[in-house]
Design a protein around this motif. Sequence first.
Motif, PDB file in Angstrom:
ATOM      1  N   UNK A 271       0.838  -1.226  -0.023  1.00 36.76           N
ATOM      2  CA  UNK A 271      -0.228   0.038   0.045  1.00 36.76           C
ATOM      3  C   UNK A 271       1.013   1.240   0.057  1.00 36.76           C
ATOM      4  N   UNK A 272       2.053   1.290   0.708  1.00 40.87           N
ATOM      5  CA  UNK A 272       2.938   2.621   0.813  1.00 40.87           C
ATOM      6  C   UNK A 272       3.571   2.546  -0.463  1.00 40.87           C
ATOM      7  N   UNK A 273       3.592   1.457  -1.112  1.00 37.92           N
ATOM      8  CA  UNK A 273       4.353   1.789  -2.384  1.00 37.92           C
ATOM      9  C   UNK A 273       3.574   2.019  -3.632  1.00 37.92           C
ATOM     10  N   UNK A 274       2.367   1.445  -3.451  1.00 36.42           N
ATOM     11  CA  UNK A 274       1.295   2.120  -4.417  1.00 36.42           C
ATOM     12  C   UNK A 274       1.035   3.757  -4.300  1.00 36.42           C
ATOM     13  N   UNK A 363       6.838  12.418   1.426  1.00 43.11           N
ATOM     14  CA  UNK A 363       7.922  11.525   1.406  1.00 43.11           C
ATOM     15  C   UNK A 363       8.634  11.436   2.709  1.00 43.11           C
ATOM     16  N   UNK A 364       8.396  12.625   3.587  1.00 46.69           N
ATOM     17  CA  UNK A 364       8.693  12.302   4.980  1.00 46.69           C
ATOM     18  C   UNK A 364       7.992  11.358   5.744  1.00 46.69           C
ATOM     19  N   UNK A 365       6.752  11.214   5.579  1.00 49.60           N
ATOM     20  CA  UNK A 365       5.881  10.278   5.959  1.00 49.60           C
ATOM     21  C   UNK A 365       6.241   8.792   5.685  1.00 49.60           C
ATOM     22  N   UNK A 366       6.563   8.620   4.273  1.00 46.64           N
ATOM     23  CA  UNK A 366       6.909   7.551   3.586  1.00 46.64           C
ATOM     24  C   UNK A 366       8.141   6.838   4.169  1.00 46.64           C
ATOM     25  N   UNK A 400       2.441  -4.307  -6.653  1.00 46.60           N
ATOM     26  CA  UNK A 400       1.694  -3.300  -6.027  1.00 46.60           C
ATOM     27  C   UNK A 400       2.236  -1.852  -6.919  1.00 46.60           C
ATOM     28  N   UNK A 401       3.335  -1.576  -7.093  1.00 47.02           N
ATOM     29  CA  UNK A 401       3.597  -0.599  -8.127  1.00 47.02           C
ATOM     30  C   UNK A 401       2.867  -0.678  -9.363  1.00 47.02           C
ATOM     31  N   UNK A 402       3.054  -1.444 -10.071  1.00 47.38           N
ATOM     32  CA  UNK A 402       2.210  -1.668 -11.293  1.00 47.38           C
ATOM     33  C   UNK A 402       0.509  -1.759 -11.000  1.00 47.38           C
ATOM     34  N   UNK A 403      -0.071  -2.187  -9.927  1.00 48.06           N
ATOM     35  CA  UNK A 403      -1.372  -2.008  -9.726  1.00 48.06           C
ATOM     36  C   UNK A 403      -1.830  -0.667  -9.423  1.00 48.06           C
ATOM     37  N   UNK A 404      -0.982  -0.048  -8.554  1.00 43.18           N
ATOM     38  CA  UNK A 404      -1.566   1.261  -8.025  1.00 43.18           C
ATOM     39  C   UNK A 404      -1.440   2.172  -9.294  1.00 43.18           C
ATOM     40  N   UNK A 443      -3.844   5.601   1.117  1.00 45.63           N
ATOM     41  CA  UNK A 443      -3.102   5.948   2.361  1.00 45.63           C
ATOM     42  C   UNK A 443      -4.013   5.486   3.589  1.00 45.63           C
ATOM     43  N   UNK A 444      -5.375   5.874   3.427  1.00 41.56           N
ATOM     44  CA  UNK A 444      -6.317   5.659   4.481  1.00 41.56           C
ATOM     45  C   UNK A 444      -6.310   4.232   5.033  1.00 41.56           C
ATOM     46  N   UNK A 445      -6.412   3.283   4.048  1.00 37.02           N
ATOM     47  CA  UNK A 445      -6.713   1.923   4.280  1.00 37.02           C
ATOM     48  C   UNK A 445      -5.156   1.379   4.977  1.00 37.02           C
ATOM     49  N   UNK A 446      -3.994   1.995   4.502  1.00 36.83           N
ATOM     50  CA  UNK A 446      -2.530   1.671   5.092  1.00 36.83           C
ATOM     51  C   UNK A 446      -2.468   2.240   6.398  1.00 36.83           C
ATOM     52  N   UNK A 447      -3.534   3.297   6.625  1.00 36.66           N
ATOM     53  CA  UNK A 447      -3.067   3.989   8.325  1.00 36.66           C
ATOM     54  C   UNK A 447      -3.904   3.058   9.095  1.00 36.66           C
ATOM     55  N   UNK A 448      -5.133   2.649   8.598  1.00 36.63           N
ATOM     56  CA  UNK A 448      -6.017   1.743   9.393  1.00 36.63           C
ATOM     57  C   UNK A 448      -4.985   0.332   9.757  1.00 36.63           C
ATOM     58  N   UNK A 449      -4.447  -0.152   8.785  1.00 35.27           N
ATOM     59  CA  UNK A 449      -3.470  -1.266   9.112  1.00 35.27           C
ATOM     60  C   UNK A 449      -2.410  -1.163   9.976  1.00 35.27           C
ATOM     61  N   UNK A 450      -1.803   0.011  10.037  1.00 32.65           N
ATOM     62  CA  UNK A 450      -0.908   0.149  11.015  1.00 32.65           C
ATOM     63  C   UNK A 450      -1.320   0.083  12.277  1.00 32.65           C
ATOM     64  N   UNK A 451      -2.371   0.127  12.412  1.00 32.29           N
ATOM     65  CA  UNK A 451      -3.113   0.221  14.060  1.00 32.29           C
ATOM     66  C   UNK A 451      -2.897  -1.415  14.480  1.00 32.29           C
TER      67      UNK A 451
END
Length: 458
Positions: A271-274, A363-366, A400-404, A443-451
């Motif tokens: 997700x972060x790569x996408x 980029x800081x976040x990534x 993921x890169x190609x899909x995103x 980003x939102x989906x990834x944020x939820x997963x980080x929990x």
Amino acid sequence: MANKQKYLLISTLLLGTFCMFLNQTLLTTAYPSLMKDFSISADYVQWLTTGFLLVTGVVIPLSGWLLHQVNTKKLYLASLIIFLTGTTLSFFAQTFLILLAGRLIQAVGVGISMPLFQTVLLSLFPKNERGSIMGLAGIVIGLAPAIGPSLSGFILMKYTWHALFLMLIPIIILVIIMALFFMEPVLPIKKTKLDILSIIESSFGLGLLLYGLSIVSTSHVNIWLVLLCLLVGSIFLGLFLYRQKKITSPFLSLQPLKQKNYQLSCYLVALSNMAMISFELVIPMYIQNVRHYSPLVSGLSLLPGALIFGIMSPISGKLFDKYGARNLCIGGMLLLTIFTFPFVFIQATTPMVFIIILYTFRLLGISMVMMPVTTFGMNALPDSELSDGSVINKTTKQVASSFGTAIMISVMTYVTSYSANTSGELKRLDGYRGSFLVATIFCVIALLLTLKVPKKCD
């Protein structure tokens, strides 16, 4: 291994990998020159990137098997020599087909080197020190592709596109010499018979899947061809995964996926790569097509973000070693989400300074997520599974890169086509906003997963 020898080995790996990652984006600024020199359209020239990514994705699983069969030093030297061969061929190319052949040969070397690079680094350090070394690796992985367009823009102001390849040749030769002296066979050898059917299944599966995703962005795309490639590719990939579970000596062990933390890290890496790669494709298009700036200015606009990523990556690595992945990942994904969302409302008159600041904070976040979450996942594995874990990790990132990218380009094209605005400029702007909304959703989906990331892992 003595510390001096270890760090000379690491330096060799980092320099070689920097060249290979820089090479991935070095040509994008030269596309107009190449189209003119070879009298080809954008659909053809983009194969210099699409073909490169396609071959890299197909070779990565094979490299996982090679890591168990071939002395590490010999395998790394082989990847460098293959890469040098492709680079030299590209430098001397007088036709587009020769240039494309050189790029595809380069991709073979990169596909072998990528999992080797990560596996060797992880194997040299205990778990409590891996964050720091992977943070250092993050400088290479994040900074090199980001500075590629800017660097090539400067070079192309005075020289032809041939100089982009010429610049790499002496550096690669230097890395080969360093590898002869400093590389060591650090990974254990575990000979197994090569399963030809597994190679066929993985090559067709990943190849068709990546091809189908890559042609989505081309003009006059045949949607039925895309769907057929995705369907057949998925079937072959499913057969490959099923076979790996059944045979006694799998071509690629799926054992890492049984570890929940590793599995979670794969989702987050994807997700972060996408969110990163696909966004980096659309932003230059907005800067050049809507704001009408040159490719060089476009590349320079992304440079502050790349520098922040390079500075922050080793810091994130040290913080990971000390505090774990959870707070870093949540904080990083929160930053990424907050500074991606404003792009949904971007205008043709939005100050460029504002865009650069937003992009830099993204980029800081990534940088707070990418390498820490990779290390978090790899630390969940025993040392015997590091090479297979690296292969799965790299393959996940590639797909993921190609899909995103496919999703963002498709949304951008669809929204542009069906926009209610009558002005072509405003229709195009609506398309970019639509793709930025998709990036925000990633980003939102990834944020939820980080929990779900635990506070501290052993």
